[in-house]
Design a protein around this motif. Structure first.
Motif, PDB file in Angstrom:
ATOM      1  N   GLY A 267       2.323   8.665   3.696  1.00 15.19           N
ATOM      2  CA  GLY A 267       1.761   7.997   2.530  1.00 15.19           C
ATOM      3  C   GLY A 267       2.775   7.743   1.432  1.00 15.19           C
ATOM      4  N   PRO A 268       2.310   7.405   0.237  1.00 13.73           N
ATOM      5  CA  PRO A 268       3.204   7.094  -0.878  1.00 13.73           C
ATOM      6  C   PRO A 268       4.162   8.241  -1.207  1.00 13.73           C
ATOM      7  CG  PRO A 268       0.962   6.398  -1.371  1.00 13.73           C
ATOM      8  CD  PRO A 268       0.890   7.198  -0.114  1.00 13.73           C
ATOM      9  N   HIS A 269       5.335   7.868  -1.698  1.00 12.76           N
ATOM     10  CA  HIS A 269       6.350   8.835  -2.099  1.00 12.76           C
ATOM     11  C   HIS A 269       6.983   8.342  -3.388  1.00 12.76           C
ATOM     12  CE1 HIS A 269      10.129  11.167  -2.034  1.00 12.76           C
ATOM     13  NE2 HIS A 269       9.466  12.021  -1.284  1.00 12.76           N
TER      14      HIS A 269
ATOM     15  N   VAL B 238      -2.893   6.689   8.967  1.00 15.13           N
ATOM     16  CA  VAL B 238      -1.799   6.925   8.028  1.00 15.13           C
ATOM     17  C   VAL B 238      -0.804   7.899   8.657  1.00 15.13           C
ATOM     18  CG1 VAL B 238      -1.169   7.885   5.784  1.00 15.13           C
ATOM     19  CG2 VAL B 238      -3.192   6.428   5.999  1.00 15.13           C
TER      20      VAL B 238
ATOM     21  N   LYS C 142       0.817  -1.218   0.000  1.00 17.29           N
ATOM     22  CA  LYS C 142       0.000   0.000   0.000  1.00 17.29           C
ATOM     23  C   LYS C 142       0.851   1.269   0.000  1.00 17.29           C
ATOM     24  CE  LYS C 142      -4.012  -2.121   2.226  1.00 17.29           C
ATOM     25  NZ  LYS C 142      -4.941  -2.110   3.389  1.00 17.29           N
ATOM     26  N   ASP C 143       2.184   1.092  -0.053  1.00 22.01           N
ATOM     27  CA  ASP C 143       3.109   2.234  -0.081  1.00 22.01           C
ATOM     28  C   ASP C 143       2.868   3.200   1.073  1.00 22.01           C
ATOM     29  OD1 ASP C 143       4.771   1.638  -2.242  1.00 22.01           O
ATOM     30  OD2 ASP C 143       3.329   2.390  -3.706  1.00 22.01           O
ATOM     31  N   THR C 144       2.540   2.675   2.236  1.00 18.89           N
ATOM     32  CA  THR C 144       2.112   3.529   3.339  1.00 18.89           C
ATOM     33  C   THR C 144       2.711   3.057   4.662  1.00 18.89           C
ATOM     34  OG1 THR C 144       0.021   4.040   2.238  1.00 18.89           O
ATOM     35  CG2 THR C 144       0.096   4.396   4.609  1.00 18.89           C
TER      36      THR C 144
ATOM     37  N   TYR D 298       2.068   3.356   8.733  1.00 16.34           N
ATOM     38  CA  TYR D 298       0.931   3.575   9.624  1.00 16.34           C
ATOM     39  C   TYR D 298       1.403   3.795  11.061  1.00 16.34           C
ATOM     40  CZ  TYR D 298      -1.893   1.748   5.773  1.00 16.34           C
ATOM     41  OH  TYR D 298      -2.498   1.558   4.551  1.00 16.34           O
TER      42      TYR D 298
ATOM     43  N   SER E  61       9.159   2.246  -2.447  1.00 16.59           N
ATOM     44  CA  SER E  61       8.160   1.750  -1.496  1.00 16.59           C
ATOM     45  C   SER E  61       8.793   1.525  -0.129  1.00 16.59           C
ATOM     46  CB  SER E  61       7.570   0.426  -1.999  1.00 16.59           C
ATOM     47  OG  SER E  61       6.890   0.615  -3.227  1.00 16.59           O
TER      48      SER E  61
END
Length: 289
Positions: free
Chosen positions: A196-198, A193, A174-176, A178, A202
């Protein structure tokens, strides 16, 4: 930072670095190479296993835990490297199609294990992931197991806040990253979250420094991302490898940063890297059993 390879060896999928402050030893694994590795001073050892090994954590009683697809095992560190002596300690994830991935101990010496669908064949080759079947498990010193999260793709990163009231963990699919609240009994609440994605890869494994900042290895991103305690990106630390997998602070003053990596096309891909960090890290904890 001036990154240098620590050893001449290159690994298929080096992961899970652990620094043991008491013995000044670095532990890590080659998941796809089925190896548990240790470096004490200039003395390098590797125990050759017959299946993927995702974590190698020393214990307070003097042996070590290794996480294999069929359970968590004790490894006798005095056993021959070519014939490692294993004893089943517990089965954390009951799903036979899963394997361990990330694993770290909290300050109480409890092992936290993140799992995922097994993506390796009998030779360590890649197998496609088609389900989110992983979870987060806590293994107490007496061998009891409790589940704290489910339906994860690839569980990665396990770091605790300085106040020990939350855990940062990632789902790589989920490229996240938590943030899980943590109560006094060691139970996780509902995640939110944190980062988040960057565009720089990953999230894989992480380490936390003495300022509470998280250094996150970025798979296919050639870098570490350093986040503030609140999840704000502070710095991109460039690396000479395409697929860094995790990192840990070590050395007598915890100012040496070690980075594991996976095989790819570059000269240093698959190397264990080291550099002097601008800040000290937080120590790793042995398993208390």
């Amino acid at each position: 930072m001036d990154w240098q390879p620590l050893l001449p060896q290159r690994f298929k999928l080096a992961e899970g670095p652990f620094w043991d402050q008491e013995t000044q030893a670095l532990y890590w694994v080659d998941i796809a190479g089925f190896k548990a590795c240790r470096l004490r001073g200039e003395h390098y050892q590797e125990w050759q296993l017959d299946r993927p090994c995702s974590a190698f954590v020393p214990t307070t009683r003097g042996d070590a835990l290794v996480t294999l697809p069929d359970g968590v095992f004790r490894l006798d560190l005095d056993s021959p490297p070519e014939r490692p002596a294993l004893e089943l300690f517990c089965v954390a994830d009951p799903d036979p199609g899963n394997r361990g991935n990330e694993a770290r101990c909290d300050a109480q010496g409890r092992l936290w294990l993140g799992t995922m669908q097994n993506n390796l064949d009998a030779q360590g080759g890649d197998v496609a992931i088609d389900r989110h079947s992983g979870g987060l498990f806590r293994i107490d010193p007496d061998g009891s197991v409790s589940r704290h999260a489910s339906d994860l793709g690839i569980a990665n990163t396990l770091v605790w806040s300085a106040a020990d009231n939350h855990v940062i963990s990632a789902d790589t699919l989920k490229d996240t990253l938590y943030r899980y609240p943590l109560d006094a009994s060691g139970n996780l609440g509902e995640p939110t979250v944190w980062a988040g994605p960057h565009e720089r890869g990953s999230p894989d494994g992480s380490a936390i420094d003495s300022e509470g900042c998280v250094w996150n290895a970025r798979w296919d991103g050639n870098c570490l991302l350093r986040f503030s305690p609140e999840g704000e990106l502070l710095e991109i630390v460039e690396l000479p490898v395409q697929r860094p997998t995790s990192c840990v602070f070590g050395g007598p003053d915890l100012r040496t940063l070690y980075v594991t990596s996976a095989a790819a096309d570059g000269v240093l891909d698959g190397a264990l890297l080291t550099a002097t960090a601008p800040v000290a890290g937080m120590p790793c904890h042995r398993f208390a059993g």
